[in-house]
Enzyme design. Structure first.
Site, mmCIF file in Angstrom:
data_model
loop_
_atom_site.group_PDB
_atom_site.id
_atom_site.type_symbol
_atom_site.label_atom_id
_atom_site.label_comp_id
_atom_site.label_asym_id
_atom_site.label_seq_id
_atom_site.Cartn_x
_atom_site.Cartn_y
_atom_site.Cartn_z
ATOM 1 N N ASP A 9 41.949 48.322 44.497
ATOM 2 C CA ASP A 9 40.261 48.107 44.012
ATOM 3 C C ASP A 9 39.563 48.595 44.361
ATOM 4 O OD1 ASP A 9 38.537 47.633 41.576
ATOM 5 O OD2 ASP A 9 37.668 45.503 43.253
ATOM 6 N N SER A 10 38.419 48.834 44.325
ATOM 7 C CA SER A 10 36.918 49.524 45.450
ATOM 8 C C SER A 10 36.743 48.035 46.142
ATOM 9 C CB SER A 10 36.078 49.607 44.210
ATOM 10 O OG SER A 10 35.152 48.331 43.915
ATOM 11 N N CYS A 72 41.705 46.877 38.907
ATOM 12 C CA CYS A 72 40.618 47.973 38.682
ATOM 13 C C CYS A 72 40.547 48.134 37.503
ATOM 14 C CB CYS A 72 40.317 48.567 40.011
ATOM 15 S SG CYS A 72 39.208 49.698 39.566
ATOM 16 N N GLU A 151 29.403 42.842 45.780
ATOM 17 C CA GLU A 151 30.322 42.956 47.226
ATOM 18 C C GLU A 151 28.668 42.984 48.531
ATOM 19 O OE1 GLU A 151 32.785 44.928 48.252
ATOM 20 O OE2 GLU A 151 33.987 45.133 46.055
ATOM 21 N N CYS A 181 36.052 43.382 34.316
ATOM 22 C CA CYS A 181 36.069 44.367 35.762
ATOM 23 C C CYS A 181 36.460 43.132 37.023
ATOM 24 C CB CYS A 181 34.459 44.298 36.434
ATOM 25 S SG CYS A 181 34.368 44.380 38.359
ATOM 26 N N HIS A 183 36.180 42.564 39.729
ATOM 27 C CA HIS A 183 35.252 41.906 40.273
ATOM 28 C C HIS A 183 34.134 40.064 39.335
ATOM 29 C CE1 HIS A 183 34.809 45.085 42.795
ATOM 30 N NE2 HIS A 183 33.596 44.263 43.491
HETATM 31 N N1 DGL Z 1 36.350 45.827 40.066
HETATM 32 C C1 DGL Z 1 36.440 47.217 39.397
HETATM 33 C C2 DGL Z 1 36.390 46.782 38.157
HETATM 34 O O1 DGL Z 1 37.175 46.142 37.747
HETATM 35 C C3 DGL Z 1 35.711 48.399 40.142
HETATM 36 C C4 DGL Z 1 33.886 47.774 40.348
HETATM 37 C C5 DGL Z 1 33.182 49.568 40.753
HETATM 38 O O2 DGL Z 1 33.723 49.251 41.792
HETATM 39 O O3 DGL Z 1 32.427 49.403 40.039
HETATM 40 O O4 DGL Z 1 36.436 48.047 36.971
#
Ligand code: DGL
Length: 261
Positions: A9-10, A72, A151, A181, A183
């Protein structure tokens, strides 16, 4: 069978997927990469996303993975097809199909999809849901401030103001929400305080089901009776990664290492 599964993921968001994979497939060896140096992914172009994820997939292939999981939504919505074409030697899966599958099982009629800018602009959730049933009302909402506050760890002291701005107008209006997402499950309890008793769907449980079905079908499940080895890397700052994730991810004796790609 002993080959690892690569998950990325990011940043810390994909740990919500890793946690479920660890629980459901405890014998599997897992490698996680949080690409924090490029976080957030949500405001990046398709070209940028493809460049970052190509490097990650090359690294995973150098580690002889048997499968790659895009934990992600942003990359699943924008570059999954390209990655699958570029790396046909390894099975690469994204989170969107399985999340939609999970949502459709619930029988809801009016759903709000919250996700990053790049995910919403790709309209994958709306497309897939309405391909299946054109009468389901799908509302799409970009929520770009959430990933940076998660984050940074700011979410730990509460992010009610940001969430109220985004979600108050949907109160008593939708019967379900897709956390589009990885997150967002981290702030699920804060979202529930606003939207109350509706149906909540996120990517973690559904993607794990898809991973285990694929491994079973291809006789790739690790049948060794030992607990799998889990390696966690960030391309950013290790202390910041641990700080923002320690509120929800149980490290036990796992450590986080820096990875330069
Ligand atoms: N967690 C990721 C997603 O599901 C990336 C979110 C991001 O870095 O903007 O989209």
């Amino acid at each position: 069978m002993k080959r690892p599964i690569g998950v990325f993921d990011s940043g810390v968001g994909g740990l919500t997927v890793l946690e479920t994979l660890k629980e459901q497939l405890p014998n599997e060896n897992l490698i996680y990469i949080g690409d924090n140096i490029h976080s957030p992914y949500g405001d990046k172009t398709k070209e940028q996303l493809l460049a970052y994820t190509t490097e990650i997939c090359k690294y995973f292939i150098s580690q002889n993975v048997k499968m790659i999981v895009l934990a992600c939504n942003t990359t699943s919505a924008n570059v999954l097809d390209e990655l699958q074409k570029q790396f046909p030697q390894v099975r690469i899966v994204g989170v969107i199909h399985s999340t939609v599958h999970e949502f459709l099982k619930k029988g809801c009629h009016h759903v709000l999809v919250i996700a990053t800018h790049a995910t919403i602009q790709a309209h994958k959730y709306k497309q897939l849901i309405n391909d299946y049933d054109k009468y389901i009302c799908v509302e799409e909402l970009e929520t770009p401030h959430l990933v940076p506050v998660i984050e940074s760890g700011e979410y730990k002291t509460g992010i009610a103001d940001i969430l109220n701005d985004y979600l108050l107008s949907y109160q008593n209006k939708v019967d379900s929400i897709i956390l589009g997402c990885t997150h967002y499950p981290i702030v699920l309890d804060q979202i529930q305080k606003i939207l109350g008793d509706i149906c909540y769907v996120s990517s973690s449980a559904s993607i794990c089901h898809e991973v285990s079905s694929y491994l079973k079908l291809h006789c790739l499940l690790n049948t060794q009776q030992t607990i799998g080895n889990v390696r966690i890397y960030t391309t950013g700052n290790v202390d910041e990664f641990i700080y923002s994730s320690s509120g929800f991810f149980d490290y036990n004796d796992l450590k986080v290492e820096f990875l330069k790609l």
